[in-house]
Enzyme design. Sequence first.
Site, PDB file in Angstrom:
ATOM      1  N   GLN A  48       0.802  -1.221   0.000  1.00 61.59           N
ATOM      2  CA  GLN A  48       0.000   0.000   0.000  1.00 61.59           C
ATOM      3  C   GLN A  48       0.841   1.281   0.000  1.00 61.59           C
ATOM      4  O   GLN A  48       0.354   2.333  -0.387  1.00 61.59           O
ATOM      5  CB  GLN A  48      -0.958   0.002   1.199  1.00 61.59           C
ATOM      6  CG  GLN A  48      -1.996  -1.112   1.092  1.00 61.59           C
ATOM      7  CD  GLN A  48      -2.978  -1.100   2.247  1.00 61.59           C
ATOM      8  OE1 GLN A  48      -2.720  -1.693   3.292  1.00 61.59           O
ATOM      9  NE2 GLN A  48      -4.099  -0.434   2.077  1.00 61.59           N
ATOM     10  N   HIS A  68      -1.477  -5.043 -13.009  1.00 62.06           N
ATOM     11  CA  HIS A  68      -0.919  -4.881 -14.359  1.00 62.06           C
ATOM     12  C   HIS A  68      -1.749  -5.633 -15.398  1.00 62.06           C
ATOM     13  O   HIS A  68      -1.944  -5.156 -16.513  1.00 62.06           O
ATOM     14  CB  HIS A  68       0.544  -5.346 -14.400  1.00 62.06           C
ATOM     15  CG  HIS A  68       1.442  -4.501 -13.533  1.00 62.06           C
ATOM     16  ND1 HIS A  68       2.645  -4.927 -13.034  1.00 62.06           N
ATOM     17  CD2 HIS A  68       1.284  -3.238 -13.058  1.00 62.06           C
ATOM     18  CE1 HIS A  68       3.187  -3.967 -12.288  1.00 62.06           C
ATOM     19  NE2 HIS A  68       2.378  -2.944 -12.290  1.00 62.06           N
ATOM     20  N   ASP A  81       2.448   0.700  -7.966  1.00 61.49           N
ATOM     21  CA  ASP A  81       3.809   0.724  -8.531  1.00 61.49           C
ATOM     22  C   ASP A  81       4.690   1.751  -7.820  1.00 61.49           C
ATOM     23  O   ASP A  81       5.863   1.506  -7.564  1.00 61.49           O
ATOM     24  CB  ASP A  81       3.778   1.067 -10.031  1.00 61.49           C
ATOM     25  CG  ASP A  81       3.285  -0.099 -10.874  1.00 61.49           C
ATOM     26  OD1 ASP A  81       2.938  -1.144 -10.287  1.00 61.49           O
ATOM     27  OD2 ASP A  81       3.235   0.041 -12.113  1.00 61.49           O
ATOM     28  N   ARG A 106       3.453   0.052  13.108  1.00 62.50           N
ATOM     29  CA  ARG A 106       3.143  -1.253  12.522  1.00 62.50           C
ATOM     30  C   ARG A 106       3.293  -1.143  11.002  1.00 62.50           C
ATOM     31  O   ARG A 106       2.611  -0.328  10.369  1.00 62.50           O
ATOM     32  CB  ARG A 106       1.707  -1.669  12.881  1.00 62.50           C
ATOM     33  CG  ARG A 106       1.311  -2.960  12.238  1.00 62.50           C
ATOM     34  CD  ARG A 106      -0.143  -3.360  12.451  1.00 62.50           C
ATOM     35  NE  ARG A 106      -0.393  -4.513  11.600  1.00 62.50           N
ATOM     36  CZ  ARG A 106      -1.530  -4.802  11.007  1.00 62.50           C
ATOM     37  NH1 ARG A 106      -2.597  -4.062  11.215  1.00 62.50           N
ATOM     38  NH2 ARG A 106      -1.634  -5.854  10.224  1.00 62.50           N
ATOM     39  N   HIS A 151       1.033  -9.217   4.752  1.00 56.82           N
ATOM     40  CA  HIS A 151      -0.171  -8.375   4.595  1.00 56.82           C
ATOM     41  C   HIS A 151      -0.595  -8.454   3.124  1.00 56.82           C
ATOM     42  O   HIS A 151      -0.553  -7.473   2.384  1.00 56.82           O
ATOM     43  CB  HIS A 151       0.140  -6.943   5.023  1.00 56.82           C
ATOM     44  CG  HIS A 151      -1.069  -6.083   5.285  1.00 56.82           C
ATOM     45  ND1 HIS A 151      -1.275  -5.422   6.481  1.00 56.82           N
ATOM     46  CD2 HIS A 151      -2.137  -5.754   4.512  1.00 56.82           C
ATOM     47  CE1 HIS A 151      -2.400  -4.713   6.424  1.00 56.82           C
ATOM     48  NE2 HIS A 151      -2.945  -4.903   5.230  1.00 56.82           N
ATOM     49  N   ASN A 195      -2.163 -10.704   8.347  1.00 57.25           N
ATOM     50  CA  ASN A 195      -3.186  -9.675   8.513  1.00 57.25           C
ATOM     51  C   ASN A 195      -4.527 -10.145   7.959  1.00 57.25           C
ATOM     52  O   ASN A 195      -4.614 -10.567   6.803  1.00 57.25           O
ATOM     53  CB  ASN A 195      -2.783  -8.395   7.770  1.00 57.25           C
ATOM     54  CG  ASN A 195      -3.822  -7.297   7.928  1.00 57.25           C
ATOM     55  OD1 ASN A 195      -4.045  -6.801   9.025  1.00 57.25           O
ATOM     56  ND2 ASN A 195      -4.510  -6.948   6.843  1.00 57.25           N
ATOM     57  N   GLU A 196      -5.554 -10.065   8.763  1.00 56.04           N
ATOM     58  CA  GLU A 196      -6.948 -10.235   8.369  1.00 56.04           C
ATOM     59  C   GLU A 196      -7.259 -11.456   7.497  1.00 56.04           C
ATOM     60  O   GLU A 196      -7.513 -11.338   6.296  1.00 56.04           O
ATOM     61  CB  GLU A 196      -7.440  -8.966   7.651  1.00 56.04           C
ATOM     62  CG  GLU A 196      -7.506  -7.786   8.593  1.00 56.04           C
ATOM     63  CD  GLU A 196      -8.246  -6.589   8.003  1.00 56.04           C
ATOM     64  OE1 GLU A 196      -8.554  -6.607   6.807  1.00 56.04           O
ATOM     65  OE2 GLU A 196      -8.496  -5.651   8.759  1.00 56.04           O
ATOM     66  N   ASN A 336      -8.382  -5.878  14.481  1.00 57.53           N
ATOM     67  CA  ASN A 336      -8.680  -4.819  13.511  1.00 57.53           C
ATOM     68  C   ASN A 336     -10.190  -4.617  13.514  1.00 57.53           C
ATOM     69  O   ASN A 336     -10.950  -5.589  13.381  1.00 57.53           O
ATOM     70  CB  ASN A 336      -8.270  -5.228  12.090  1.00 57.53           C
ATOM     71  CG  ASN A 336      -6.763  -5.309  11.917  1.00 57.53           C
ATOM     72  OD1 ASN A 336      -6.001  -5.117  12.860  1.00 57.53           O
ATOM     73  ND2 ASN A 336      -6.328  -5.605  10.704  1.00 57.53           N
ATOM     74  N   TYR A 338     -13.469  -1.808  12.238  1.00 58.47           N
ATOM     75  CA  TYR A 338     -13.873  -0.587  11.536  1.00 58.47           C
ATOM     76  C   TYR A 338     -15.324  -0.198  11.781  1.00 58.47           C
ATOM     77  O   TYR A 338     -15.626   0.952  12.007  1.00 58.47           O
ATOM     78  CB  TYR A 338     -13.611  -0.727  10.021  1.00 58.47           C
ATOM     79  CG  TYR A 338     -12.132  -0.636   9.697  1.00 58.47           C
ATOM     80  CD1 TYR A 338     -11.541   0.581   9.424  1.00 58.47           C
ATOM     81  CD2 TYR A 338     -11.320  -1.765   9.730  1.00 58.47           C
ATOM     82  CE1 TYR A 338     -10.181   0.689   9.175  1.00 58.47           C
ATOM     83  CE2 TYR A 338      -9.957  -1.668   9.479  1.00 58.47           C
ATOM     84  CZ  TYR A 338      -9.397  -0.437   9.199  1.00 58.47           C
ATOM     85  OH  TYR A 338      -8.040  -0.333   8.962  1.00 58.47           O
ATOM     86  N   GLU A 410      -5.657  -2.220  14.135  1.00 58.89           N
ATOM     87  CA  GLU A 410      -6.174  -1.297  13.121  1.00 58.89           C
ATOM     88  C   GLU A 410      -7.522  -0.756  13.556  1.00 58.89           C
ATOM     89  O   GLU A 410      -8.383  -1.514  14.012  1.00 58.89           O
ATOM     90  CB  GLU A 410      -6.399  -1.991  11.771  1.00 58.89           C
ATOM     91  CG  GLU A 410      -5.208  -2.028  10.872  1.00 58.89           C
ATOM     92  CD  GLU A 410      -5.521  -2.670   9.517  1.00 58.89           C
ATOM     93  OE1 GLU A 410      -6.585  -2.389   8.932  1.00 58.89           O
ATOM     94  OE2 GLU A 410      -4.677  -3.464   9.058  1.00 58.89           O
TER      95      GLU A 410
HETATM   96  C1  BGC Z   1      -6.637  -3.698   5.857  1.00 59.26           C
HETATM   97  C2  BGC Z   1      -5.890  -2.491   5.334  1.00 59.26           C
HETATM   98  C3  BGC Z   1      -6.886  -1.546   4.674  1.00 59.26           C
HETATM   99  C4  BGC Z   1      -7.884  -1.100   5.718  1.00 59.26           C
HETATM  100  C5  BGC Z   1      -8.912  -0.090   5.217  1.00 59.26           C
HETATM  101  C6  BGC Z   1      -7.967  -3.400   6.492  1.00 59.26           C
HETATM  102  O1  BGC Z   1      -8.899  -4.322   6.059  1.00 59.26           O
HETATM  103  O2  BGC Z   1      -5.807  -4.441   6.712  1.00 59.26           O
HETATM  104  O3  BGC Z   1      -4.902  -2.917   4.457  1.00 59.26           O
HETATM  105  O4  BGC Z   1      -6.257  -0.465   4.076  1.00 59.26           O
HETATM  106  O5  BGC Z   1      -8.594  -2.212   6.192  1.00 59.26           O
HETATM  107  O6  BGC Z   1      -9.724  -0.639   4.250  1.00 59.26           O
END
Ligand code: BGC
Length: 514
Positions: A48, A68, A81, A106, A151, A195-196, A336, A338, A410
């Site tokens: 990222q 690509h 890239d 991290r 990741h 990760n996730e 993590n 959200y 996260e």
């Molecule tokens: C991921 C990150 C992503 C973030 C926001 C998580 O699912 O680990 O790579 O950028 O969420 O979408």
Amino acid sequence: MNIYSSPMITIFFVVLCQILSPCQAYLHGKVRNLPDGFLLGTATSSYQIEGAWNVDGKSESVYDNLTHSKPCYSADCTNGDVAANSYYLYKRDVEMLRELGVDFYRFSLSWTRILPTSFPDKINKAGVEYYNKLINELLKYNIQPVVTIYHWDLPQKLQNLGGWVNPNIIDWYGDYAKVVFALFGDRVKYWITINEPYQLCSFGYGGTKLAPVFNLTGEADYLCAKNLLLAHARAFHIYNEEFRFIQHGIIFISINAEWFEPDTVNDVEAANDAINFWWGIYAHPIYSKRGDFPNGLKKRIAVISRRQGLLRSRLPELTPSEIKYIRGSSDIFGLNHYSTFFAYRNATTYSYYSRLTGPSYDADAGYMRYQRPEWQIGQSNSTLYVPWGFYKVILRITREYNNVPILITENGYATRTGLIDEDRVIYYRGYISAMLDAIHDGANIVGYCAWSLMDNFEWFNGYTEKYGLYEVDFNDTSRTRTPRKSAYVYKEIIRTRTLDMNYEPVMPKHINVA
Ligand code: BGC
């Protein structure tokens, strides 16, 4: 005290909150202290931000290949890239971390930068040097590296061999992990294996949102889940047996656990299934006393598989020795989180899924979900603001998994543009406050990590969604980084070790390093 229940109870508690701590801070803006020794940090991942996708001996990853070969895989037809060009700008990244005053950073390692053949026969000196420089620069300023070994940027070569659905990945990943422990473990004391898992297996192997867009729902996602759990456990055991006694670090996995609230009293089972199919499938084998996949999930998949005429469940079994190998294979819970959803299962759900004939992860789970429009507090329609869901998910993990220590690895909010990110500020304050409520109510949370340090390549959303405390100008070849309002607010939280809902930062052009 739990202030987050049904609407009636919420009203009751809102009134009660006028007089009682801790939730009054959440409502009235009292200054709240963070626990002593609490760690604060921020995060990124290799694909990222790094760019330099084919530089200094790095080979092709699944994201190089996907972006690509399908240039419009992402919403704005972009790729990583160059991204934020951190391969060259890492010193500025560390300067930003010093500006914020974080305890830890991290970041993740790119497998193809370190092992261009995918295997340990050739270790790429230049790639190793890049991470050595980054780690040493962090340590020079007393910032702890928290390193994610994987990741999502799998070597394309391994994908050609099946990637996460090939059980050999357990050896391939284990060998890679062993190499990085040996290379960096003298200085890295926090290791995140993977990760996730849900996003990787469901969106990458079951669906098409993430690489390798395998698109075999209800089959590849389950094979991926089993292999991933065993690969994670392999890394844990290698660290435990060969490195821990000299390096003295900790090792764990980061699981994305969103909250699912029953829509009505009849939807308790649906919400529970949603949780199990989203993250219980990964958390249970590692953290529960019994180990193994959750019973309810195993049963649902087995019954539907039988109905489809199959002789065995599409969810592969974990043998007793595999269950033992995976159980307990994490020192702490990397969380993590959200957002939150309401989950339900009614006549519409049944008729919708009964029309699907082939295997389907969604049909196996058999629930539907939605989010409330009033949860949208600003530019984002993906990270809706539901702090009480954060509180609930933390307490569920705490209760279900024997008060396991949790590191929030996260949590963050997406905007589309601008430096005055009031919505992100509201989000961070609300979520940190909910986390403090959870700590007050017994959760053992050791630290919090904001996603993300800076804007970056947001997978299928390209550069259209921005999670950064720092804005990155992707139209500028020098990829200038500028702190947003949220960076100033987070800096003050870190400096004072308190959450002050009313703090208004003065925003100069640059944050000076303390
Ligand atoms: C991921 C990150 C992503 C973030 C926001 C998580 O699912 O680990 O790579 O950028 O969420 O979408």
